[in-house]
Design a protein around this motif. Structure first.
Motif, short mmCIF file in Angstrom:
data_model
loop_
_atom_site.label_atom_id
_atom_site.label_comp_id
_atom_site.label_asym_id
_atom_site.label_seq_id
_atom_site.Cartn_x
_atom_site.Cartn_y
_atom_site.Cartn_z
N THR A 37 0.83 -1.21 0.00
CA THR A 37 0.00 0.00 0.00
C THR A 37 0.86 1.25 0.00
OG1 THR A 37 -1.71 -1.21 1.23
CG2 THR A 37 -1.89 1.19 1.17
N TYR A 45 1.15 4.30 -2.79
CA TYR A 45 1.11 5.74 -2.53
C TYR A 45 2.31 6.43 -3.20
CZ TYR A 45 -2.27 4.86 1.28
OH TYR A 45 -3.36 4.49 2.04
N GLU A 84 1.98 6.61 -7.08
CA GLU A 84 0.96 7.55 -7.54
C GLU A 84 1.42 9.00 -7.35
OE1 GLU A 84 -2.94 6.72 -6.12
OE2 GLU A 84 -2.89 4.61 -6.73
N ARG A 102 -3.02 14.37 -0.87
CA ARG A 102 -3.30 13.25 -1.77
C ARG A 102 -3.30 11.93 -0.98
NH1 ARG A 102 -5.79 12.88 -5.13
NH2 ARG A 102 -4.70 11.72 -6.76
N TRP A 154 -6.23 8.88 -0.35
CA TRP A 154 -6.07 7.44 -0.58
C TRP A 154 -6.26 6.64 0.71
CZ3 TRP A 154 -0.99 9.17 -3.21
CH2 TRP A 154 -1.27 9.68 -4.50
N LYS A 175 -9.82 6.14 1.65
CA LYS A 175 -10.49 5.03 0.95
C LYS A 175 -10.21 3.70 1.65
CE LYS A 175 -10.56 7.29 -3.57
NZ LYS A 175 -10.07 7.24 -4.98
N ASP A 176 -9.00 3.55 2.20
CA ASP A 176 -8.68 2.33 2.94
C ASP A 176 -9.51 2.26 4.22
OD1 ASP A 176 -6.72 1.26 1.19
OD2 ASP A 176 -5.27 2.73 1.92
#
Length: 506
Positions: A390, A394, A397, A412, A416, A419-420
């Motif tokens: 994960t 990150y 991206e 940012r 993300w 969402k986790d």
């Protein structure tokens, strides 16, 4: 004692051995730190608890099955050294370092751990040439002229002679220098472990019905036949893999792990029924809240063993869902700690990619360290790999979007990470719905009966299911559990009154 008690006793002994006084010396002198001799039937988990102990106490672990070694690999190879004694030069025999002791020193160098466990399995099955060296090692903690480093505890394991024809008896001199722990099989203790490890539901529900088949060793005209805890656990792994591949598990396959034909046949027949019940009662539909009235009536009229099997199916599915929630929760918790570190480092002026690279490097080092130290189990490995994957996502991206400003990068990553977190909540909500539907179905089928008592008890005993209920709640569980606790209290009071009346009448 059972394997759980043995594990705690070894941990307590290890802590006692590693405790130091105010001067920095070991409270129990090294010479008085007896090796631990763990004796018990094969396949009950003696080897497996060592990695757990190492992980839970933070020490290193070097493990060997001693029957794989010769005298040379155990004590080293001889070589001639020149010495001066009394003014005379003489040739003496010395030995290269033992492969076993070299592994201990190598682990210390690679991990920085100065204390640990040297585990020697099948200690009483060594060859005739190696036996004296093993006795010397247990008594003096030396192989040849090389000593085990201070801070390392020897744990040796062996099987009683009734399980292995090649075992050797220890003499009184050796036994008087070890701390002996005798351990026996115990299904209740193994079931706790099995729930924690996610052993296949068919095995747990089968053994709940036929506990006597959990561990058996029999001598027959065809030789030794057996069913062991190790066999059930390895069979569980195979069943999961075969299910994923769509390969059937028949009697022959079961017999490759459960090497007592009548139990292998019995379980293979049960496994076929288990899959049949899964299809006939539409377990996944029950958990989604959709079941026809005929399903309720069929299960209500079914034999008790069939009822237990269907409840086992429901519990297995609920545990799977609960485990996914727990794993996602652990991931989110681990990521949160890393992201706080990222925020603090980047706010101090360090480049975004440099900080992320440093975090990823440290997580990989932690993974490698745990593997080298012998502290890694399957779940921890998967969890650490998920965390690193994960974080790597990150980093990629951010790089793809060319985000280098700390505040923008943090914004940012927050998105993300959010969402986790949402995925954890989604999984938790979905699992909660399944728990509610399972209770509704069982209440409609059995009413307020012993089946509900069994179901609540199994949820309480299950590692993942009980974790989920504790962290996400389940009204139906709490309602039935309160009633169960009330009944237990009422029964206890009634027994105490009966006992008191009995005493008064004497």
């Amino acid at each position: 004692m059972n394997i759980k008690q043995a594990k705690e006793e070894i941990k307590n002994t290890l802590r006692a051995y590693l405790t130091k006084d105010e001067y920095g010396s070991y409270l129990i002198p090294t010479i008085r730190q007896r090796p631990i001799l763990l004796m018990g039937p094969p396949g009950i988990g003696k080897t497996q608890i060592m990695a757990q102990i190492a992980s839970e106490t933070g020490v290193g672990l070097v493990a060997y099955t001693i029957t794989h070694h010769t005298r040379q690999s155990a004590i080293g190879l001889p070589f001639i050294e020149k010495r001066s004694y009394g003014g005379r030069q003489v040739s003496v025999t010395e030995y290269t370092m033992s492969e076993i002791l070299a592994s201990v020193y190598r682990l210390m160098e690679e991990t920085g751990l100065r204390e640990g466990i040297l585990f020697l399995d099948e200690i009483n099955c060594v060859s005739e040439t190696l036996a004296p060296m093993m006795l010397q090692f247990l008594q003096c903690k030396t192989f040849g002229n090389q000593s085990l480093p201070e801070g390392w505890t020897i744990v040796a394991a062996g099987n009683p002679p009734e399980y292995n024809k090649s075992v050797r008896d220890f003499d009184v001199v050796t036994l008087d220098r070890v701390k002996r722990i005798d351990v026996t099989e115990d299904y209740g203790v193994w079931k706790e472990y099995a729930n924690r490890k996610g052993i296949h539901g068919s095995i747990l529900s089968y053994l709940d019905i036929k506990k006597n088949n959990f561990y058996r060793v029999e001598t027959t005209v065809d030789g030794l036949q057996f069913a062991t805890a190790r066999g059930w656990e390895d069979l569980s792994e195979l069943i999961f893999a075969y299910e994923k591949l769509g390969i059937p598990v028949g009697r022959e396959v079961v017999g490759q792990y459960i090497q007592l034909p009548r139990i292998a046949k019995d379980f293979a027949n049960y496994l076929a029924l288990y899959y049949k019940y899964q299809r006939a009662y539409h377990v996944d539909e029950i958990l989604s809240g959709k079941w026809p009235a005929s399903t309720v009536s069929e299960l209500a009229a079914a034999p008790f063993d069939e009822r237990l099997s269907v409840m086992g199916l429901l519990l297995s599915r609920l545990s799977e869902r609960a485990r996914k929630v727990r794993m996602q929760d652990a991931l989110v918790t681990a990521l949160h700690g890393q992201l706080l570190f990222f925020r603090d480092e980047t706010s101090g002026g360090l480049p975004v990619q440099e900080v992320l690279d440093g975090i990823l490097s440290r997580r990989q080092e932690a993974l490698d360290h745990a593997k080298t130290a012998g502290q890694m189990d399957k779940e921890n490995r998967i969890q650490m790999l998920r965390e690193r994957s994960t974080l790597e996502r990150y980093r990629r991206e951010l790089e793809a979007e060319n985000v280098t400003a700390p505040d923008a990068a943090m914004d940012r990553i927050r998105g993300w990470f959010g969402k986790d977190v949402e995925e954890r909540e989604r999984l938790g909500k979905a699992a909660g719905v399944c728990f509610d539907h399972a209770f509704r179905f069982l209440e409609a089928t059995f009413g307020d009966s012993q089946e509900l008592v069994i179901f609540v008890t199994e949820i309480t005993a299950g590692y993942d299911a009980s974790w989920f209920v504790e962290n996400f709640g389940c009204d139906a569980y709490f309602r039935h559990n309160r009633a169960l606790m009330f009944d237990d209290t009422r029964r206890q009071i009634r027994n105490e009154i009966t006992e008191a009346r009995g005493e008064a009448g004497r």
